[in-house]
Design an enzyme around this catalytic site. Structure first.
Site, mmCIF file in Angstrom:
data_model
loop_
_atom_site.group_PDB
_atom_site.id
_atom_site.type_symbol
_atom_site.label_atom_id
_atom_site.label_comp_id
_atom_site.label_asym_id
_atom_site.label_seq_id
_atom_site.Cartn_x
_atom_site.Cartn_y
_atom_site.Cartn_z
ATOM 1 N N ASN A 1 -14.683 -15.470 -6.770
ATOM 2 C CA ASN A 1 -14.180 -16.792 -6.404
ATOM 3 C C ASN A 1 -12.681 -16.995 -6.418
ATOM 4 O O ASN A 1 -12.207 -18.100 -6.689
ATOM 5 C CB ASN A 1 -14.860 -17.838 -7.298
ATOM 6 C CG ASN A 1 -16.264 -18.126 -6.815
ATOM 7 O OD1 ASN A 1 -16.452 -18.569 -5.683
ATOM 8 N ND2 ASN A 1 -17.244 -17.840 -7.632
ATOM 9 N N ASP B 1 -20.998 -12.899 -6.961
ATOM 10 C CA ASP B 1 -20.005 -13.843 -6.441
ATOM 11 C C ASP B 1 -18.589 -13.357 -6.762
ATOM 12 O O ASP B 1 -18.384 -12.430 -7.566
ATOM 13 C CB ASP B 1 -20.260 -15.216 -7.091
ATOM 14 C CG ASP B 1 -19.759 -16.380 -6.248
ATOM 15 O OD1 ASP B 1 -18.995 -16.148 -5.297
ATOM 16 O OD2 ASP B 1 -20.118 -17.538 -6.565
ATOM 17 N N LYS C 1 -27.047 -12.481 -7.246
ATOM 18 C CA LYS C 1 -26.026 -13.048 -6.361
ATOM 19 C C LYS C 1 -24.683 -12.646 -6.960
ATOM 20 O O LYS C 1 -24.312 -13.123 -8.033
ATOM 21 C CB LYS C 1 -26.168 -14.575 -6.308
ATOM 22 C CG LYS C 1 -25.100 -15.267 -5.484
ATOM 23 C CD LYS C 1 -25.415 -16.754 -5.342
ATOM 24 C CE LYS C 1 -24.297 -17.518 -4.643
ATOM 25 N NZ LYS C 1 -24.566 -18.951 -4.557
ATOM 26 N N PHE D 1 0.858 -1.192 0.000
ATOM 27 C CA PHE D 1 0.000 0.000 0.000
ATOM 28 C C PHE D 1 0.884 1.227 0.000
ATOM 29 O O PHE D 1 1.748 1.382 0.868
ATOM 30 C CB PHE D 1 -0.910 0.023 1.231
ATOM 31 C CG PHE D 1 -1.688 1.315 1.354
ATOM 32 C CD1 PHE D 1 -2.834 1.522 0.592
ATOM 33 C CD2 PHE D 1 -1.258 2.334 2.183
ATOM 34 C CE1 PHE D 1 -3.531 2.706 0.665
ATOM 35 C CE2 PHE D 1 -1.951 3.534 2.271
ATOM 36 C CZ PHE D 1 -3.092 3.716 1.516
ATOM 37 N N ASP E 1 -28.170 -20.031 -10.481
ATOM 38 C CA ASP E 1 -26.757 -19.852 -10.106
ATOM 39 C C ASP E 1 -25.858 -19.939 -11.336
ATOM 40 O O ASP E 1 -26.314 -19.796 -12.476
ATOM 41 C CB ASP E 1 -26.384 -20.879 -9.017
ATOM 42 C CG ASP E 1 -25.310 -20.366 -8.072
ATOM 43 O OD1 ASP E 1 -24.117 -20.428 -8.453
ATOM 44 O OD2 ASP E 1 -25.639 -19.888 -6.972
ATOM 45 N N ASP E 2 -24.615 -20.168 -11.103
ATOM 46 C CA ASP E 2 -23.558 -20.197 -12.128
ATOM 47 C C ASP E 2 -23.909 -21.134 -13.292
ATOM 48 O O ASP E 2 -24.511 -22.186 -13.080
ATOM 49 C CB ASP E 2 -22.287 -20.719 -11.419
ATOM 50 C CG ASP E 2 -21.040 -20.486 -12.231
ATOM 51 O OD1 ASP E 2 -21.143 -20.012 -13.364
ATOM 52 O OD2 ASP E 2 -19.949 -20.776 -11.698
ATOM 53 N N GLU F 1 -40.924 -35.377 3.178
ATOM 54 C CA GLU F 1 -39.954 -34.273 3.243
ATOM 55 C C GLU F 1 -40.599 -32.966 2.769
ATOM 56 O O GLU F 1 -40.377 -31.901 3.346
ATOM 57 C CB GLU F 1 -38.725 -34.602 2.380
ATOM 58 C CG GLU F 1 -37.815 -35.624 3.031
ATOM 59 C CD GLU F 1 -36.727 -36.137 2.085
ATOM 60 O OE1 GLU F 1 -35.674 -36.548 2.601
ATOM 61 O OE2 GLU F 1 -36.934 -36.144 0.853
ATOM 62 N N CYS G 1 -21.324 -12.632 -2.098
ATOM 63 C CA CYS G 1 -20.801 -13.986 -1.982
ATOM 64 C C CYS G 1 -19.348 -13.949 -2.413
ATOM 65 O O CYS G 1 -18.981 -13.207 -3.327
ATOM 66 C CB CYS G 1 -21.593 -14.919 -2.896
ATOM 67 S SG CYS G 1 -21.002 -16.621 -2.874
ATOM 68 N N ASP H 1 -18.187 -8.774 5.361
ATOM 69 C CA ASP H 1 -17.699 -7.641 6.146
ATOM 70 C C ASP H 1 -18.688 -6.485 6.063
ATOM 71 O O ASP H 1 -19.587 -6.476 5.209
ATOM 72 C CB ASP H 1 -16.301 -7.222 5.652
ATOM 73 C CG ASP H 1 -16.286 -6.893 4.178
ATOM 74 O OD1 ASP H 1 -16.909 -5.892 3.795
ATOM 75 O OD2 ASP H 1 -15.653 -7.634 3.388
ATOM 76 N N ARG I 1 -9.168 -20.988 -9.368
ATOM 77 C CA ARG I 1 -10.359 -21.645 -9.935
ATOM 78 C C ARG I 1 -10.389 -21.491 -11.465
ATOM 79 O O ARG I 1 -11.439 -21.256 -12.067
ATOM 80 C CB ARG I 1 -11.628 -21.044 -9.340
ATOM 81 C CG ARG I 1 -12.798 -22.006 -9.405
ATOM 82 C CD ARG I 1 -14.124 -21.320 -9.236
ATOM 83 N NE ARG I 1 -15.189 -22.310 -9.175
ATOM 84 C CZ ARG I 1 -16.472 -22.036 -9.292
ATOM 85 N NH1 ARG I 1 -16.880 -20.800 -9.463
ATOM 86 N NH2 ARG I 1 -17.377 -22.984 -9.230
HETATM 87 C C1 DGJ Z 1 -19.240 -20.100 -5.114
HETATM 88 C C2 DGJ Z 1 -20.496 -19.855 -4.347
HETATM 89 O O1 DGJ Z 1 -20.239 -19.689 -3.009
HETATM 90 C C3 DGJ Z 1 -21.473 -20.986 -4.627
HETATM 91 O O2 DGJ Z 1 -22.624 -20.826 -3.861
HETATM 92 C C4 DGJ Z 1 -21.784 -20.996 -6.076
HETATM 93 O O3 DGJ Z 1 -22.455 -19.833 -6.436
HETATM 94 C C5 DGJ Z 1 -20.502 -21.151 -6.867
HETATM 95 N N1 DGJ Z 1 -19.535 -20.172 -6.508
HETATM 96 C C6 DGJ Z 1 -20.779 -21.040 -8.330
HETATM 97 O O4 DGJ Z 1 -19.654 -21.044 -9.090
#
Ligand code: DGJ
Length: 730
Positions: A480, A478, A476, A280, A366-367, A614, A526, A534, A443
């Site tokens: 990763n 994300d 969502k 920094f 999702d993805d 269920e 996510c 945070d 990833r």
């Molecule tokens: C990471 C997320 O935490 C999962 O819930 C899912 O969305 C995957 N990525 C998808 O690639």
């Protein structure tokens, strides 16, 4: 309430239960005097003693007075290279090459309501909700002004702090460190509590004594991280849920951070928290400014529980933003663990249809819906529908889901790109990458340079096209991987130390644009689960996926740790299938439901594979959650046991304002033959109310339930769980 004693230059910040005091001393140094239980009408500066200490230098103004040294005095914002050898809050590289900073008091002003920080997240408060004190310090040699902002939220025992630097000189200065918080204690018989872990096991509480030297947690991953959370606590050795002094410090920041505690030679302690100094370095040109992210402190003289409840209420009301502060959020189903990348439109609509029938209100795709995304090696960066999987596009899919009476949500990972994508093929220079060095993959993906506006604009244009193509209520967001190869083609060599922070500012910029343009879209944060859980993210994303670990028993630890600072409504939690995808454990459906229900609730499984029995249970869970939504989300949260200390059961409770209702949640550990008969002492009830147990009809007085306890039923099998709903009668 902010109380000014201008004659003695004392600033006192009172909240309902706490007092924070600082004073300008004879050499114009701003000393930290006191932070603790509320004391009215006081000058506590007599608490600060000084005396000659060898090897602790005396500032020039002190002349022959050897009793005064910055090295032993408690400071409000510690300096560097001029006599205080403890943790510095600020470090400047001055034009001549020195690394020093020396600060003296210059003045103050008050502002109505809570101050705001340009481009950064922060608590918000109107004139009748919060007050602001700004204290100005200056380094006259460096010609740097340090504006210290204090926001006081009296009802919540919350004091926020932030720092803004201004270069008032004519030469360029480099800022090597600019912490957001410095908190000195005149004692060291304290414990440090931190929240640590890894992907699939975030925010596990760790507690230990403050020891001589420096202890620190932090992140240099470009995200706040799975490994350490930017929330820490300092407390009495014997503090527990209900007793003892404790201090929480939360940094509202989603990138590299450091929280360090130093126990110094004379048994004082200092907590310094802010952006991590690793790589920094911010260039401050004449008239340039730099703002350090906000920190939020809650002090509780009555143990951890009270501190947590104050944070929960303050975050709910003053950090989350309209409309998702109090509006009920939908119960959702997400297809990730049900399908991973292997789906088509029919499969998704099947899951949505089953979900709608069970009372679930939102379907999240999702993805895997975009570009050439059939596994995690391709497609990121191309935010156009994959027409092989979804031939009619979102225009066809979303109305099908909406016709079922459900809302539609979509997954995106805006900060990333795969090499196998049209975006990367067109703009290979848009990633973080050091010239001459092949970047590391995480990833299988690379990180887009979000410090650059042109890169962000391009991604945002794609996002807007997606959002404009169908009725989308939920995103969502994300992320990763950790950041590596941090170098931006958008900045000259001398400014590469700004990239980590500019990246975070870039993420905030895009999230803010989304919030302004689509205020009704609910955004879930996510980061491979909880890698960016945070206060900074919560300002933009009112709920965050707690962890990629969906096993109910592991989640007990994760949600327990998370609850010390963050409220239930922010912790996204889903019921998933058994055996659990992450660890193979079998848990009863009731247990998965009860655990996930103390969160932003949803399902993550192929509901079509559930048996009728269920489904009946799921329908009941959804009804229970909706029925008790306000109690769960607005109620006072009490941790009744720690899953880290006693694995035989974990219990927690929500109590309504006015104490008329309570929901007790208990998850038992793995089974043993002939287990002991236990009672569970409840908390937060009114001792003189009579409470009736829902479904059983037995009544107990609040006093009885809190002092003698509630007899726990004995249930056979591993990990059973139950809820007890109590309602005051008569
Ligand atoms: C990471 C997320 O935490 C999962 O819930 C899912 O969305 C995957 N990525 C998808 O690639």
């Amino acid at each position: 309430m902010i109380v000014l004693d201008q004659e003695n230059k004392i600033f006192t910040l009172h909240t309902q239960n706490t007092t924070y005091q600082m004073k300008v001393d004879q050499y114009h140094v701003l000393e930290h005097i006191y932070y603790g239980a509320r004391i009215d009408n006081c000058d506590l500066s007599g608490l600060i003693k000084c005396g000659e200490r060898s090897f602790s230098p005396n500032p020039d103004e002190a002349g022959r007075n050897r009793d005064y040294s910055l090295d032993v005095m408690p400071q409000e914002y510690s300096t560097c290279g001029v006599g205080d050898f403890r943790l510095p809050s600020i470090e400047l590289e001055l034009p001549g090459g020195s690394h020093t900073a020396d600060l003296r008091y210059e003045g103050f002003h008050l502002e109505k309501g809570k101050y705001k920080l340009e481009g950064l997240p922060g608590f918000h408060g109107m004139e009748n909700e919060a007050e602001t004190l700004v204290v100005l310090l200056k380094d006259s040699a460096a010609r740097i002004a340090v504006e210290m902002y204090y926001g006081v939220f009296e009802d919540f025992d919350l004091i926020t702090r932030a720092i803004r630097l201004v270069n008032e000189g004519t030469e360029t200065i480099r800022v090597c460190r600019c912490a957001s918080l410095c908190l000195d204690f005149t004692r060291s018989d304290l414990d440090l509590i931190t929240f640590n872990g890894h992907h699939l096991m975030e925010r596990c509480l760790d507690r230990g004594p403050v020891r001589p030297g420096i202890q620190s947690v932090g992140s240099v991953r470009g995200i706040s991280s799975h490994q350490h959370n930017p929330f820490v606590m300092i407390c009495d050795h014997d503090a527990d849920e209900d007793r003892g002094m404790c201090y929480g410090a939360m940094l509202l920041y989603s990138g590299n951070f450091e929280a360090a505690v130093e126990c110094s030679q004379y048994e004082n302690s200092r907590l310094v928290m802010g952006i991590h100094p690793y790589h920094f370095c911010w260039t401050l040109e004449p008239a340039g400014t730099f703002t350090a992210p906000e920190t939020a402190m809650v002090c509780s003289p009555d143990g951890f529980g009270q501190m947590s409840r104050q944070y929960h209420k303050a975050i709910r009301k003053h950090l989350l933003r309209d409309p998702y502060q109090y509006e009920r959020k939908p119960v959702l189903v997400n297809n990730w663990e049900a399908t991973y990348f292997d789906f088509d439109a029919d499969k998704l609509v099947d899951i949505a249809r089953e979900a709608a029938d069970l009372g679930i209100e939102l379907f999240v795709m999702d993805d895997g819906w975009f570009g050439s995304r059939n596994d995690d090696n391709s497609g990121l960066g191309d935010w156009q529908v994959n027409r092989e999987k979804l031939p009619g596009g979102l225009e066809a899919l979303v109305p099908c889901v909406k016709d079922l009476g459900m809302k539609f949500g979509i997954w995106m990972e805006p900060e990333m790109v795969n090499e196998d994508s049209d975006l990367y093929r067109a703009h290979p220079d848009w990633i973080l990458r050091v010239p001459g060095r092949a970047p590391s993959r995480g990833r299988g993906q690379l990180v887009l340079d979000f410090s650059r506006k042109d890169v962000r604009d391009h991604i945002y244009d794609q996002m807007k096209a997606v959002l404009g193509s169908a009725d989308i209520s939920y995103i969502k967001w994300d992320m990763n991987r950790s950041l590596t190869d941090v170098w931006s083609a958008g900045l000259p060599a001398g400014r590469q130390g700004e990239v980590y922070h500019r990246y975070v500012l870039g993420v905030y910029d895009l999230l803010e644009r989304l919030h302004c343009d689509y205020p009704y879209i609910l955004i879930e944060g996510c980061c491979g689960g909880g890698g960016r859980f945070d206060g900074g993210m919560l300002y933009y994303t009112p709920q965050i996926w707690c962890s990629d670990d969906t096993d109910a028993i592991d989640r007990l630890r994760i949600q327990y740790g998370t609850s010390f600072c963050y409220p239930v409504c922010t912790m996204e939690a889903h019921v998933s299938a058994v055996p659990n995808e992450q660890n193979g454990r079998f848990t009863p459906l009731e247990t998965r439901g009860i655990t996930a229900m103390s969160g932003a609730f949803g399902y993550e499984m192929d509901l079509g594979k559930c048996t009728e029995e269920e489904k009946r249970k799921i329908r009941r869970q959804v009804e229970t959650y909706k029925k008790h939504y306000n109690l769960i989300h607005d109620g006072d949260y009490y941790r009744l046991s720690s899953p880290l200390q006693d694995s035989s059961y974990t219990a927690w409770e929500q109590v309504s304002a006015g104490q008329k209702e309570a929901l007790v949640n208990v998850v038992m550990g793995c089974t043993h033959s002939a287990p002991p008969f236990r009672t569970l002492r409840l908390k937060g009830l009114n001792p003189s109310f009579q409470y009736q147990v829902d479904g059983i009809g037995e009544t107990y007085s609040g006093g009885e339930l809190m002092k003698a306890g509630y007899p726990l039923p004995q249930i056979r099998g591993d990990y059973p769980a139950f809820q007890v709903y109590l309602k005051a009668v008569g």
